[in-house]
Design a protein around this motif. Structure first.
Motif, short mmCIF file in Angstrom:
data_model
loop_
_atom_site.label_atom_id
_atom_site.label_comp_id
_atom_site.label_asym_id
_atom_site.label_seq_id
_atom_site.Cartn_x
_atom_site.Cartn_y
_atom_site.Cartn_z
N THR A 219 57.88 92.35 34.25
CA THR A 219 57.42 90.94 33.77
C THR A 219 57.07 89.48 34.10
OG1 THR A 219 59.89 91.26 32.41
CG2 THR A 219 58.65 89.44 32.79
N LEU A 220 55.41 89.48 34.12
CA LEU A 220 55.33 88.44 34.36
C LEU A 220 55.21 87.15 33.84
CD1 LEU A 220 51.52 90.51 34.49
CD2 LEU A 220 53.62 90.51 36.53
N ASN A 221 55.89 86.59 34.50
CA ASN A 221 56.25 85.12 34.23
C ASN A 221 55.30 83.92 34.40
OD1 ASN A 221 58.68 85.91 32.68
ND2 ASN A 221 59.67 85.81 34.35
N ILE A 222 55.00 82.74 33.64
CA ILE A 222 54.39 81.19 33.56
C ILE A 222 55.85 80.67 33.30
CG2 ILE A 222 52.75 80.14 33.05
CD1 ILE A 222 51.51 82.94 31.67
N PRO A 223 56.66 80.46 34.49
CA PRO A 223 57.33 79.37 34.54
C PRO A 223 56.57 77.93 34.26
CG PRO A 223 56.58 80.52 37.05
CD PRO A 223 55.48 80.59 36.11
N VAL A 224 56.03 77.50 33.97
CA VAL A 224 55.79 76.48 33.60
C VAL A 224 56.46 76.07 32.35
CG1 VAL A 224 54.28 73.73 33.79
CG2 VAL A 224 54.37 75.46 35.05
N VAL A 225 55.01 76.67 31.21
CA VAL A 225 55.46 76.43 29.94
C VAL A 225 56.53 77.65 28.96
CG1 VAL A 225 53.04 76.67 29.51
CG2 VAL A 225 53.64 78.59 29.72
N LYS A 226 57.36 78.03 29.97
CA LYS A 226 58.12 79.67 29.85
C LYS A 226 58.13 80.62 29.02
CE LYS A 226 61.96 75.76 30.75
NZ LYS A 226 62.94 75.53 29.80
N ILE A 227 56.83 80.66 29.13
CA ILE A 227 56.33 82.39 28.58
C ILE A 227 56.18 83.50 29.60
CG2 ILE A 227 53.70 83.29 27.79
CD1 ILE A 227 53.37 80.32 26.11
N GLY A 228 56.08 84.54 29.30
CA GLY A 228 56.10 85.45 29.86
C GLY A 228 55.55 86.88 29.93
N PHE A 229 55.00 87.95 29.55
CA PHE A 229 54.74 88.93 29.01
C PHE A 229 54.89 90.25 29.94
CE2 PHE A 229 51.33 86.12 28.58
CZ PHE A 229 50.88 86.64 27.19
N VAL A 302 60.44 81.54 25.78
CA VAL A 302 61.83 80.90 25.88
C VAL A 302 62.71 82.60 25.75
CG1 VAL A 302 63.36 79.30 25.69
CG2 VAL A 302 61.13 79.08 25.52
N VAL A 303 63.96 82.19 24.71
CA VAL A 303 64.82 83.44 24.12
C VAL A 303 64.14 83.82 23.18
CG1 VAL A 303 66.66 81.70 24.45
CG2 VAL A 303 65.95 81.79 22.50
N ILE A 304 63.03 84.17 22.84
CA ILE A 304 62.37 84.84 22.13
C ILE A 304 61.45 86.25 22.41
CG2 ILE A 304 61.62 85.03 19.54
CD1 ILE A 304 63.95 83.96 19.11
#
Length: 334
Positions: A219-229, A302-304
């Protein structure tokens, strides 16, 4: 004697003038029934298709509950507790040449030689307690008659219940990926059929599937916008146990036309105008394992989570079977 009968029936095919113009189909069917060639074509086609379902249905079943993360985390102790639920939609390629061959022999037009097995199911996954494992359950009950793209009077319905458990060898860290091993089991039941006004073909399948898998994800996260891949890849070994019943029959005017033709030709006894059989296989040895590779990408907001995945059976790549599956999932995940 058999040669004489074949020549007699063949001659009568061109001599019969008492039948309507469409009766040529029934004459051909009558000839095939009498000399036994029609039964061989129908029985062979339905038997081949029933065996095809023995390894195609498991491919669809194991692709229904694929999560991007190799391990979602524990539900206790954990803040927040880790669980997920959602829905999946997908397709599995299915070779229907055997079914089409049997249907065509009985004059049932419009059955395609290739079909895409639809998957629409719900699933839930719950993290383990203390130990790094998670458990998933999925369920599907679907009648796809209304979704049919074939021009024939085609029916298909599917039922699947599946459960699996995974144990994390590695947890997803700052640098390290997540790596898990897992096992699963599914029950799969359903039917396929095609019909006309005067003939039916049908297959009822009952398949149990066992599988083991190894999955790697990161999992690779972009914390500022709460998006991850979360890209992932895995391998599976699948075993199936199946008992798939097939049947065919002439009905109504089909039976009447064939019977009248044979009687008028003085050919007796009138052969059976129906047939049935079973294709079966059992949980076997290592040589019976279907090796599969699968992979895809999860998009987290986020949670989706939206997950796209694809799977291929390494023993059935290319050719007529070309067994592969694809799925898209939408889930709520903590």
């Amino acid at each position: 004697m058999n040669m004489v009968r074949k020549l007699t029936v063949s001659a009568l095919l061109f001599a019969g003038t008492a039948f309507a113009s469409f009766a040529a189909d029934f004459q051909t069917i009558a000839q095939g029934l009498y000399d036994g060639t029609l039964q061989k074509t129908i029985d062979g086609g339905l038997s081949d298709f029933a065996e095809e379902l023995g390894f195609s249905v498991p491919q669809a079943a194991v692709q229904q509950n694929v999560y991007a993360e190799a391990f979602i985390g524990t539900i206790f102790p954990s803040v927040p507790p880790h669980f997920s639920f959602g829905v999946n939609a997908g397709l599995t390629h299915l070779n229907t040449e055997g079914l089409a061959s049997a249907a065509d022999a009985l004059g049932i037009d419009g059955v395609d030689t290739s079909y895409y097995f639809p998957v629409f199911n719900a699933d839930i996954r719950i993290g383990g307690i203390v130990l790094p494992f998670d458990i998933g359950v999925s369920f599907m009950k679907l009648d796809v008659s209304s979704l049919d793209s074939m021009s024939a009077d085609f029916t298909a319905d599917f039922f699947t219940f599946a459960v699996d458990a995974r144990y994390a060898i590695l947890k997803d860290g700052v640098v390290s990926p997540a790596l898990s091993i897992g096992v699963g089991y599914s029950i799969n039941r359903g039917s396929f059929g095609a019909a006309s006004d005067y003939a039916d073909v049908a297959i009822d399948y009952d398949v149990q599937t066992l599988y083991a898998q190894l999955q790697l994800s990161k999992t690779l996260n972009i914390p500022v916008v709460k998006i991850g891949f979360t890209p992932f890849i895995g391998i599976r070994g699948v075993l199936s146990n199946y008992s798939n019943d097939w049947s065919w029959k002439l009905k109504g005017s089909g039976v009447e036309q064939v019977t009248d033709f044979l009687k008028s030709a003085g050919l007796s006894p009138v052969p059976a105008t129906s047939g049935k059989g079973t294709a079966s296989g059992h949980f076997g040895e290592f040589a019976d394992i279907q090796p599969q590779i699968y992979g895809g990408l999860g998009f987290n907001l986020v949670v989706i989570q939206i997950t796209a995945s694809i799977s291929a059976d390494l023993r059935h790549i290319g050719g007529d079977t070309n067994l592969w599956s694809g799925a898209v999932s939408l889930r709520f995940k903590l």
